[in-house]
Design a protein around this motif. Structure first.
Motif, PDB file in Angstrom:
ATOM      1  N   ASN A 116       0.836  -1.204   0.000  1.00 46.32           N
ATOM      2  CA  ASN A 116       0.000   0.000   0.000  1.00 46.32           C
ATOM      3  C   ASN A 116       0.871   1.254   0.000  1.00 46.32           C
ATOM      4  O   ASN A 116       2.109   1.189   0.076  1.00 46.32           O
ATOM      5  CB  ASN A 116      -0.989  -0.019   1.167  1.00 46.32           C
ATOM      6  CG  ASN A 116      -0.301   0.108   2.516  1.00 46.32           C
ATOM      7  OD1 ASN A 116       0.921   0.030   2.617  1.00 46.32           O
ATOM      8  ND2 ASN A 116      -1.080   0.300   3.559  1.00 46.32           N
ATOM      9  N   GLN A 117       0.209   2.412  -0.067  1.00 44.32           N
ATOM     10  CA  GLN A 117       0.937   3.680  -0.173  1.00 44.32           C
ATOM     11  C   GLN A 117       1.781   3.964   1.060  1.00 44.32           C
ATOM     12  O   GLN A 117       2.864   4.551   0.964  1.00 44.32           O
ATOM     13  CB  GLN A 117      -0.054   4.830  -0.410  1.00 44.32           C
ATOM     14  CG  GLN A 117      -0.663   4.850  -1.798  1.00 44.32           C
ATOM     15  CD  GLN A 117       0.394   4.977  -2.884  1.00 44.32           C
ATOM     16  OE1 GLN A 117       1.292   5.806  -2.800  1.00 44.32           O
ATOM     17  NE2 GLN A 117       0.297   4.128  -3.903  1.00 44.32           N
ATOM     18  N   GLU A 118       1.303   3.559   2.242  1.00 44.91           N
ATOM     19  CA  GLU A 118       2.071   3.803   3.454  1.00 44.91           C
ATOM     20  C   GLU A 118       3.374   3.011   3.440  1.00 44.91           C
ATOM     21  O   GLU A 118       4.420   3.497   3.896  1.00 44.91           O
ATOM     22  CB  GLU A 118       1.246   3.426   4.691  1.00 44.91           C
ATOM     23  CG  GLU A 118       1.914   3.720   6.026  1.00 44.91           C
ATOM     24  CD  GLU A 118       2.242   5.185   6.230  1.00 44.91           C
ATOM     25  OE1 GLU A 118       3.220   5.487   6.940  1.00 44.91           O
ATOM     26  OE2 GLU A 118       1.520   6.040   5.665  1.00 44.91           O
ATOM     27  N   ALA A 119       3.339   1.792   2.893  1.00 42.38           N
ATOM     28  CA  ALA A 119       4.558   0.988   2.781  1.00 42.38           C
ATOM     29  C   ALA A 119       5.529   1.637   1.798  1.00 42.38           C
ATOM     30  O   ALA A 119       6.744   1.684   2.037  1.00 42.38           O
ATOM     31  CB  ALA A 119       4.209  -0.426   2.336  1.00 42.38           C
ATOM     32  N   VAL A 120       5.000   2.144   0.676  1.00 43.27           N
ATOM     33  CA  VAL A 120       5.844   2.839  -0.305  1.00 43.27           C
ATOM     34  C   VAL A 120       6.530   4.029   0.347  1.00 43.27           C
ATOM     35  O   VAL A 120       7.728   4.268   0.163  1.00 43.27           O
ATOM     36  CB  VAL A 120       4.973   3.294  -1.501  1.00 43.27           C
ATOM     37  CG1 VAL A 120       5.764   4.249  -2.393  1.00 43.27           C
ATOM     38  CG2 VAL A 120       4.494   2.093  -2.308  1.00 43.27           C
ATOM     39  N   LYS A 121       5.755   4.798   1.141  1.00 45.52           N
ATOM     40  CA  LYS A 121       6.297   5.981   1.808  1.00 45.52           C
ATOM     41  C   LYS A 121       7.311   5.590   2.887  1.00 45.52           C
ATOM     42  O   LYS A 121       8.375   6.219   3.009  1.00 45.52           O
ATOM     43  CB  LYS A 121       5.145   6.769   2.422  1.00 45.52           C
ATOM     44  CG  LYS A 121       5.558   7.990   3.210  1.00 45.52           C
ATOM     45  CD  LYS A 121       4.330   8.666   3.820  1.00 45.52           C
ATOM     46  CE  LYS A 121       4.716   9.818   4.720  1.00 45.52           C
ATOM     47  NZ  LYS A 121       3.530  10.425   5.380  1.00 45.52           N
ATOM     48  N   MET A 122       6.982   4.559   3.676  1.00 48.80           N
ATOM     49  CA  MET A 122       7.841   4.171   4.794  1.00 48.80           C
ATOM     50  C   MET A 122       9.196   3.653   4.317  1.00 48.80           C
ATOM     51  O   MET A 122      10.251   4.034   4.840  1.00 48.80           O
ATOM     52  CB  MET A 122       7.149   3.104   5.643  1.00 48.80           C
ATOM     53  CG  MET A 122       7.958   2.634   6.840  1.00 48.80           C
ATOM     54  SD  MET A 122       7.123   1.335   7.798  1.00 48.80           S
ATOM     55  CE  MET A 122       5.764   2.237   8.520  1.00 48.80           C
ATOM     56  N   ILE A 123       9.176   2.794   3.287  1.00 52.70           N
ATOM     57  CA  ILE A 123      10.416   2.170   2.833  1.00 52.70           C
ATOM     58  C   ILE A 123      11.169   3.071   1.868  1.00 52.70           C
ATOM     59  O   ILE A 123      12.378   2.975   1.712  1.00 52.70           O
ATOM     60  CB  ILE A 123      10.108   0.804   2.187  1.00 52.70           C
ATOM     61  CG1 ILE A 123       9.335  -0.082   3.174  1.00 52.70           C
ATOM     62  CG2 ILE A 123      11.392   0.090   1.791  1.00 52.70           C
ATOM     63  CD1 ILE A 123       8.797  -1.346   2.553  1.00 52.70           C
ATOM     64  N   GLY A 124      10.434   3.957   1.189  1.00 50.79           N
ATOM     65  CA  GLY A 124      11.076   4.865   0.246  1.00 50.79           C
ATOM     66  C   GLY A 124      11.319   4.241  -1.115  1.00 50.79           C
ATOM     67  O   GLY A 124      12.357   4.497  -1.741  1.00 50.79           O
TER      68      GLY A 124
ATOM     69  N   THR B  19       9.166   2.363  -4.857  1.00 48.98           N
ATOM     70  CA  THR B  19       7.913   2.227  -5.593  1.00 48.98           C
ATOM     71  C   THR B  19       7.609   0.749  -5.750  1.00 48.98           C
ATOM     72  O   THR B  19       8.534  -0.091  -5.734  1.00 48.98           O
ATOM     73  CB  THR B  19       8.014   2.871  -6.987  1.00 48.98           C
ATOM     74  OG1 THR B  19       9.033   2.197  -7.752  1.00 48.98           O
ATOM     75  CG2 THR B  19       8.364   4.349  -6.871  1.00 48.98           C
ATOM     76  N   LEU B  20       6.335   0.418  -5.911  1.00 52.58           N
ATOM     77  CA  LEU B  20       5.960  -0.984  -6.069  1.00 52.58           C
ATOM     78  C   LEU B  20       6.615  -1.576  -7.300  1.00 52.58           C
ATOM     79  O   LEU B  20       7.097  -2.726  -7.272  1.00 52.58           O
ATOM     80  CB  LEU B  20       4.434  -1.105  -6.157  1.00 52.58           C
ATOM     81  CG  LEU B  20       3.893  -2.520  -6.411  1.00 52.58           C
ATOM     82  CD1 LEU B  20       4.343  -3.475  -5.321  1.00 52.58           C
ATOM     83  CD2 LEU B  20       2.373  -2.497  -6.522  1.00 52.58           C
ATOM     84  N   ALA B  21       6.671  -0.804  -8.375  1.00 59.03           N
ATOM     85  CA  ALA B  21       7.250  -1.316  -9.619  1.00 59.03           C
ATOM     86  C   ALA B  21       8.716  -1.691  -9.440  1.00 59.03           C
ATOM     87  O   ALA B  21       9.202  -2.654 -10.045  1.00 59.03           O
ATOM     88  CB  ALA B  21       7.101  -0.274 -10.730  1.00 59.03           C
ATOM     89  N   SER B  22       9.437  -0.929  -8.587  1.00 64.77           N
ATOM     90  CA  SER B  22      10.877  -1.177  -8.430  1.00 64.77           C
ATOM     91  C   SER B  22      11.187  -2.386  -7.558  1.00 64.77           C
ATOM     92  O   SER B  22      12.280  -2.939  -7.642  1.00 64.77           O
ATOM     93  CB  SER B  22      11.558   0.063  -7.847  1.00 64.77           C
ATOM     94  OG  SER B  22      11.125   0.295  -6.507  1.00 64.77           O
ATOM     95  N   VAL B  23      10.246  -2.811  -6.706  1.00 64.70           N
ATOM     96  CA  VAL B  23      10.529  -3.928  -5.791  1.00 64.70           C
ATOM     97  C   VAL B  23       9.645  -5.136  -6.044  1.00 64.70           C
ATOM     98  O   VAL B  23       9.857  -6.193  -5.432  1.00 64.70           O
ATOM     99  CB  VAL B  23      10.370  -3.484  -4.323  1.00 64.70           C
ATOM    100  CG1 VAL B  23      11.350  -2.385  -3.985  1.00 64.70           C
ATOM    101  CG2 VAL B  23       8.943  -3.044  -4.032  1.00 64.70           C
ATOM    102  N   CYS B  24       8.653  -5.007  -6.912  1.00 64.30           N
ATOM    103  CA  CYS B  24       7.764  -6.137  -7.178  1.00 64.30           C
ATOM    104  C   CYS B  24       8.584  -7.304  -7.731  1.00 64.30           C
ATOM    105  O   CYS B  24       9.347  -7.152  -8.697  1.00 64.30           O
ATOM    106  CB  CYS B  24       6.683  -5.728  -8.182  1.00 64.30           C
ATOM    107  SG  CYS B  24       5.390  -6.973  -8.388  1.00 64.30           S
TER     108      CYS B  24
END
Length: 592
Positions: free
Chosen positions: A120-128, A130-135
Motif C-alpha cells: 500500500n501507499q504507506e509501505a511505499v512511503k515508509m520504505i522509500g 515504488t511498487l514497480a521497483s521492488v515487485c
C-alpha cells in the motif's frame, strides 16, 4: 452455431443459437445475420435478452465449404456471467487497493516464493521505494530490518516473524532508502491457514518511533519524580546543616578584625560552604521546591554571557547564530543560566583537543506530533552542537538519568537537573548524537505571552548588617538550626523565643498577643517532618491576626511558597542556607 453465406445469409443454425437469439430456427433461415462478422477475429456483441436486458455474446468466424460453396462458420458463446464475474473481481481489486491505501500502517503482500507482490501507499512511503521497483524482489532484500537482540540484518523475515521468534509488540529497527532508521512493530500472517509456501503471507509494519519516544519521556518523568522525593529530603537536611555552619561562621567573624588571620580563614570556610549550596540547588532542581519563578524575559544576552564566562581560557571557541527579534520566553533566569552552563561545560569537556561549539537561538513553531511530548505552539530553541566524540546509543538512553555519568569526576546531576528545570518551564530538552561526529542538545522554551520589559543592571551585593529590635518567634524542627537562628537574631538585637512545629508556634503567638507582649515577626521553617509546617501555621495565624508579619525560611518545600511567598501570606523569604546579613536585610526591610 450458424452457417452463413458470403453475403451473411443464414443457411443453418442449431437450437442453441436459436435459443441465444430468442427465435425459432426455421424463422431465421434465409434471414441476413444482423451483426458484424470478421474472419479470424473474436468479437463481443451485445444481444437483446429477456425483459429488456442484454447479453454479452462472444463471436468467432472461420471459412467453411457448405454445399460445395464458400461459407462462414459462426460460433456464438454467451459470456455474460463470465464477464460479470471478471467485472466483480476487478471492482473487488480496486476496493481492496483503496482499502489498503487508506490503512495508516504499511501493508505488504508476499507471494508463496517470499517475493513482494503488492504494497500500500504507506509501505511505499515508509520504505522509500515504488511498487514497480521492488515487485518480484525477495522480502528480505526490500525490508532492511535489524534483529532487536543481535543487531544483525534479518535476511529471512518470513521465517523469523512467522515463527514468532520476535514478539510482535517488540520494536524492530527499519532502515529507509535514505539511510534513516526508525522503530517499527512487525506482524505477519499467512493468507490462508497452513504452509505460507502454498499461499503467501501479509506483513503489517507500524511506525512506533514517536510512541516509543513518548513512552521513554513518560518513564523519564516518573524517574525524576521518584528521585525528587529523595533529593528534596537530602537538600532539606543539608541546607539546615549549612545554615548552622554559615551562621556560626558569620557571627564569629563579626567579632574579629578583617585583617585578622583567623577572620581570613573563616572567610575561606564561608566561601566553601556557599559553594556547597550549588550542589543543593542541583538537588532541588529535581524536587517541587525547585519550581521556577517565571517572568517574561529575553535570553539571548543571558546565554551569550554564560557561554563567554564558561569558555574563558578554553581552547574551544563558540559560534553564536540567532534569529533577529528573538521572542521573549517565560523563564527563571537563574535556572536557565544553570542549564546553559551545564550544556556549555559538557560541550567544552567533549572536545579536550579544542574545537567549535555552534550555538543557535531560533524561533520555532512546533506542530502537533513534530516533537514527541511537546505540545504544539511557538518556542524559542537553544541548540548547542559540539564536535566531540559523540554519545553511544546505550549511554544516550540514560543521558538524563540522575547520577548517571561517564566522566571520571562527574556527579551525574548536571544534565538530569537541566532536564528537570526545562520540564518545569513547560518545555523540553532533546539530544541527538553520532559517535565520532558530535552531539546536539536542544532546549525548547515556550514563547512568552507578553514582551519582556528591560530590567536595570544588577547592583553590587550589599553586605551591610542592619541591627534591629523587637520580639521574634522562630519555628524550626532542628535544634542546631533553631539555636543558630536564635543567636543570629540576638546578635542583631532582637528578643527571641522558639517553637519546634506549627502547633507550638500558634499557641506561643496567641499567648504572647493576649499577654500584651506580641511578636513583631515570626520566622517559619516550611517543612516539619511528622508535624505542622510553616505554610499551614502561617495561614492559621493570618486568620487570627491579619497583621501577622511572617518570614518563610526553608531549604526545601513541597509547595511553591519560596517563589510565590506573598500569595501564601508571607512578607519575606530567607532561603537556607543563610548568613547573618541575609536575615538582617529581610527583617530590616519588613520591620523598618
Amino acid at each position: 452455431m450458424l452457417i452463413l453465406t458470403q453475403e451473411h445469409e443464414i443457411k443453418f443454425l442449431n437450437p442453441a443459437a436459436a435459443q441465444l437469439l430468442e427465435a425459432q430456427p426455421e424463422s431465421l433461415v434465409g434471414e441476413i445475420f444482423p451483426f458484424e462478422v470478421e474472419r479470424g477475429k473474436r468479437i463481443e456483441l451485445e444481444v437483446p435478452g429477456p425483459e429488456e436486458s442484454t447479453r454479452l455474446v462472444e463471436l468467432n468466424a472461420v471459412d467453411l465449404v457448405w454445399e460445395r460453396e464458400g461459407a462462414l462458420l459462426v460460433i456464438l458463446r454467451d459470456v455474460t456471467l463470465h464477464r460479470s464475474a471478471e467485472l466483480d473481481l476487478q471492482r473487488e481489486k480496486e476496493r481492496l487497493a483503496v482499502t489498503l491505501d487508506s490503512i495508516a500502517d504499511a501493508v505488504i503482500a508476499v507471494n508463496p516464493n517470499g517475493e513482494v507482490e503488492r504494497m500500500n501507499q504507506e509501505a511505499v512511503k515508509m520504505i522509500g521505494v515504488t511498487l514497480a521497483s521492488v515487485c518480484g524482489q525477495r522480502l528480505g532484500d526490500v525490508l532492511k530490518l535489524r534483529h532487536p537482540k543481535t543487531g544483525k540484518l534479518i535476511t529471512d523475515p518470513v521465517g523469523v516473524f512467522l515463527s514468532q521468534e520476535i514478539a510482535p509488540e517488540l520494536g524492530v529497527s527499519l532502515a529507509g532508502r535514505d539511510g534513516a532508521e526508525f522503530l517499527v512493530t512487525v506482524e505477519m500472517r499467512c493468507i490462508l491457514e497452513g504452509d505460507p509456501s502454498q499461499h503467501g503471507c501479509v506483513v503489517v509494519l507500524r511506525d512506533v518511533t514517536s510512541h516509543k519516544k513518548a513512552e521513554e519521556e513518560i518513564f523519564q518523568t516518573e524517574k525524576l519524580h521518584s528521585i525528587s522525593l529523595l533529593a528534596g529530603g537530602i537538600a532539606h537536611d543539608f541546607n539546615n546543616i549549612l545554615t548552622a555552619i554559615l551562621g556560626n561562621i558569620s557571627m564569629v567573624r563579626m567579632g574579629m578584625d578583617e585583617g585578622d588571620i583567623g577572620s581570613k580563614k573563616l572567610l575561606l570556610a564561608e566561601k566553601a560552604a556557599l559553594q556547597a549550596t550549588s550542589l543543593t540547588q542541583q538537588l532541588l532542581s529535581f524536587s517541587k521546591s525547585g519550581t521556577p519563578l517565571l517572568e517574561a524575559t529575553t535570553i539571548d544576552q543571558l546565554v551569550e554571557d554564560s557561554t563567554q564566562f564558561i569558555l574563558r581560557g578554553s581552547n574551544v571557541k563558540c559560534e553564536v547564530h540567532k534569529d533577529d527579534n528573538l521572542w521573549s520566553v517565560d523563564a527563571d533566569k537563574g535556572q536557565i543560566s544553570q542549564v546553559v552552563n551545564n550544556l556549555i561545560i559538557n560541550a567544552d569537556q567533549a572536545m579536550p583537543e579544542g574545537g567549535i561549539i555552534r550555538l543557535d537561538l531560533t524561533c520555532e513553531h512546533v506542530s502537533s506530533g513534530d516533537i514527541p511530548s511537546l505540545p504544539s505552539g511557538d518556542y524559542v530553541c537553544i541548540a548547542v552542537q559540539d564536535q566531540g566524540g559523540g554519545i553511544t546509543p546505550d549511554n544516550l538512553k540514560r543521558i538524563f538519568d540522575p547520577y548517571f555519568t561517564t566522566k571520571k569526576n562527574g556527579n551525574g546531576l548536571g544534565l538530569a537537573s537541566s532536564y528537570s528545570i526545562i520540564k518545569s518551564h513547560h518545555g523540553l530538552m532533546t539530544v541527538e548524537s553520532v559517535v565520532s561526529e558530535g552531539s546536539t542538545f536542544k532546549v525548547y522554551l515556550p514563547k512568552a505571552a507578553q514582551v519582556a520589559v528591560p530590567t536595570p543592571a544588577a547592583t553590587q551585593e550589599d553586605n551591610t548588617i542592619h541591627p534591629g529590635h523587637g520580639r521574634i518567634l522562630v519555628m524550626d524542627d532542628m535544634e542546631a538550626m533553631m539555636m543558630v537562628a536564635g543567636e543570629i537574631l540576638q546578635v542583631l538585637g532582637y528578643e527571641v523565643e522558639f517553637s519546634t512545629n506549627g502547633d507550638e508556634a500558634i499557641e506561643a503567638y496567641k499567648k504572647a498577643k493576649e499577654a500584651g507582649k506580641p511578636f513583631d515577626a515570626v520566622v517559619f521553617d516550611l517543612t516539619v517532618p511528622g508535624g505542622m509546617g510553616g505554610e499551614e501555621a502561617c495561614r492559621i495565624l493570618s486568620e487570627y491576626d491579619p497583621g501577622l508579619i511572617a518570614v518563610a525560611s526553608s531549604g526545601y518545600s513541597t509547595s511553591n511558597v519560596m517563589s510565590e511567598y506573598e500569595a501564601a501570606g508571607f512578607k519575606a523569604v530567607v532561603p537556607k542556607p543563610y548568613r547573618i546579613k541575609d536575615m538582617s536585610a529581610a527583617l530590616h526591610r519588613i520591620l523598618k
